[in-house]
Design a protein around this motif. Structure first.
Motif, mmCIF file in Angstrom:
data_model
loop_
_atom_site.group_PDB
_atom_site.id
_atom_site.type_symbol
_atom_site.label_atom_id
_atom_site.label_comp_id
_atom_site.label_asym_id
_atom_site.label_seq_id
_atom_site.Cartn_x
_atom_site.Cartn_y
_atom_site.Cartn_z
ATOM 1 N N LEU A 60 43.939 42.760 44.413
ATOM 2 C CA LEU A 60 42.825 42.830 43.479
ATOM 3 C C LEU A 60 42.954 41.722 42.436
ATOM 4 N N ALA A 61 41.849 41.049 42.177
ATOM 5 C CA ALA A 61 41.832 40.001 41.153
ATOM 6 C C ALA A 61 40.458 39.978 40.515
ATOM 7 N N LEU A 62 40.415 39.633 39.237
ATOM 8 C CA LEU A 62 39.151 39.570 38.503
ATOM 9 C C LEU A 62 39.008 38.221 37.833
ATOM 10 N N PHE A 63 37.851 37.586 38.052
ATOM 11 C CA PHE A 63 37.490 36.342 37.386
ATOM 12 C C PHE A 63 36.223 36.610 36.575
ATOM 13 N N VAL A 64 36.123 35.991 35.424
ATOM 14 C CA VAL A 64 34.991 36.249 34.533
ATOM 15 C C VAL A 64 34.296 34.933 34.210
ATOM 16 N N SER A 65 32.966 34.956 34.293
ATOM 17 C CA SER A 65 32.164 33.795 33.924
ATOM 18 C C SER A 65 30.910 34.287 33.217
ATOM 19 N N GLY A 66 29.969 33.383 32.966
ATOM 20 C CA GLY A 66 28.733 33.770 32.312
ATOM 21 C C GLY A 66 28.755 33.518 30.819
ATOM 22 N N PRO A 67 27.599 33.661 30.162
ATOM 23 C CA PRO A 67 27.477 33.339 28.735
ATOM 24 C C PRO A 67 28.448 34.091 27.834
ATOM 25 N N PHE A 68 28.800 35.337 28.207
ATOM 26 C CA PHE A 68 29.699 36.131 27.370
ATOM 27 C C PHE A 68 31.047 36.373 28.036
ATOM 28 N N GLY A 69 31.325 35.614 29.085
ATOM 29 C CA GLY A 69 32.602 35.762 29.767
ATOM 30 C C GLY A 69 33.782 35.419 28.892
ATOM 31 N N GLY A 70 33.592 34.445 28.008
ATOM 32 C CA GLY A 70 34.684 34.022 27.138
ATOM 33 C C GLY A 70 35.213 35.125 26.254
ATOM 34 N N GLU A 71 34.344 36.099 25.912
ATOM 35 C CA GLU A 71 34.770 37.187 25.039
ATOM 36 C C GLU A 71 35.739 38.129 25.741
ATOM 37 N N LEU A 72 35.810 38.065 27.065
ATOM 38 C CA LEU A 72 36.698 38.942 27.817
ATOM 39 C C LEU A 72 37.964 38.240 28.279
ATOM 40 N N LEU A 73 38.048 36.930 28.066
ATOM 41 C CA LEU A 73 39.171 36.182 28.606
ATOM 42 C C LEU A 73 40.493 36.569 27.959
ATOM 43 N N GLY A 74 40.447 37.011 26.706
ATOM 44 C CA GLY A 74 41.679 37.404 26.038
ATOM 45 C C GLY A 74 42.112 38.813 26.379
ATOM 46 N N GLU A 75 41.282 39.525 27.109
ATOM 47 C CA GLU A 75 41.585 40.912 27.479
ATOM 48 C C GLU A 75 42.452 40.930 28.734
ATOM 49 N N ALA A 76 43.475 41.775 28.727
ATOM 50 C CA ALA A 76 44.324 41.906 29.912
ATOM 51 C C ALA A 76 43.480 42.401 31.073
ATOM 52 N N ALA A 77 43.674 41.799 32.238
ATOM 53 C CA ALA A 77 42.839 42.126 33.401
ATOM 54 C C ALA A 77 42.864 43.623 33.704
ATOM 55 N N GLU A 78 44.041 44.243 33.560
ATOM 56 C CA GLU A 78 44.147 45.655 33.901
ATOM 57 C C GLU A 78 43.361 46.529 32.935
#
Length: 292
Positions: A60-78
């Motif tokens: 399992l892996a999660l990648f984040v993009s989009g206009p508000f993706g940056g707000e989730l980048l600091g969040e631990a994937a789990e």
């Protein structure tokens, strides 16, 4: 590539929408001993929102993009609700097949339109299909309820009357509101749902009404508006702007805020207000959509 015993190969990729949720009315009835609140609400959903894409992978892996993706980048994937939903689905079914998930984050984070809950719901729907699990909707809803109170409603993404913490639902009919243009506006401020509920004054102002969806919404209210406006005064400015627009059929804050919405009879009126806000308040987030 996997010790999953299900037959067949997964598709190369598929996608699932995570529809934005609106509370046409939200009545808070009481604060419970477990810290949650009993509410009565009328859920509706927009045609637009976030999007989740899946591709085959060993883990399992999660990648984040989009206009508000940056707000989730600091969040631990789990900690992300999408990953928590995927792990819960694996644990529930005993499957170990992986998936590479890409979340296209178009909705503001912590904005009262069910972004995280809708993303988790989309993950449950998408992976159930991708992994060929053939789970009933009620089974997915039970899993979703453990992730968040709005997840079961977002799993359905259909109009519903919600009670309890919002997980006890009865299907509702939007009637003439189906397909109506809707404008979503957020001042760009993250709002903490627990903080807003804690600030609720504890006054039971009565039950949700009956009738068609527009009657229920118009006779109703959002009991979290006052504490949200106290924390984020811009919410009141948005509501005054949307509510003062004569073509709007209904203007209200959704959930615990800070997103507000207005429903219109026609797209021209909606788009006129959208252009006005984009010109006068370029720092506010605006989304044009329609009710599903």
């Amino acid at each position: 590539m996997s010790n999953d015993t299900s037959s067949g190969n997964p598709p190369e990729s598929c996608a699932e929408p995570a529809y934005a949720k609106l509370n046409l009315a939200l009545h808070v009835r009481r604060r419970r001993e477990d810290g949650y609140h009993d509410i009565e609400t009328l859920f509706a959903f927009c045609e637009d929102g976030d999007e989740l894409i899946v591709q085959p992978a060993e883990d399992l892996a999660l990648f984040v993009s989009g206009p508000f993706g940056g707000e989730l980048l600091g969040e631990a994937a789990e900690d992300n609700l999408v990953m928590r939903a995927a792990r819960a689905l694996q644990a529930h079914t005993g499957r170990t097949r992986g998936a590479a998930l890409t979340l296209i984050k178009r909705l503001p984070v912590g904005s009262g339109v069910g972004g995280g809950s809708a993303d988790a719901a989309a993950a449950l729907r998408l992976l159930s299909r991708f992994w060929a699990l053939d789970l009933a909707e009620a089974e997915l809803e039970a899993l979703g309820a453990e992730l968040g109170a709005d997840v079961p409603a977002c799993l359905r993404s259909r109009p519903a009357r919600g009670e309890g913490t919002g997980t006890h639902m009865q299907p509702s009919d939007l009637g003439a509101l189906v397909g109506k243009p809707v404008l979503l506006v957020n001042p760009g401020v993250h709002v903490s749902t627990p903080q807003i509920f804690r600030a609720w004054d504890g006054v039971d102002r009565g039950a949700l009404g009956v009738g068609d969806a527009l009657q229920i919404a118009r006779s109703g209210r959002n009991d979290l508006t006052a504490p949200a406006c106290a924390l984020v005064p811009e919410i009141r400015n948005i509501l005054e702007l949307l509510g003062g627009d004569p073509p709007a059929l209904l203007a209200r804050m959704s959930g615990s805020g800070a997103t507000c919405f207005a429903i219109y009879e026609g797209a021209d009126s909606r788009d006129l207000m959208a252009r006005r806000i984009e010109t006068d308040h370029p720092d506010w987030w605006v989304m044009r959509s329609r009710l599903r």
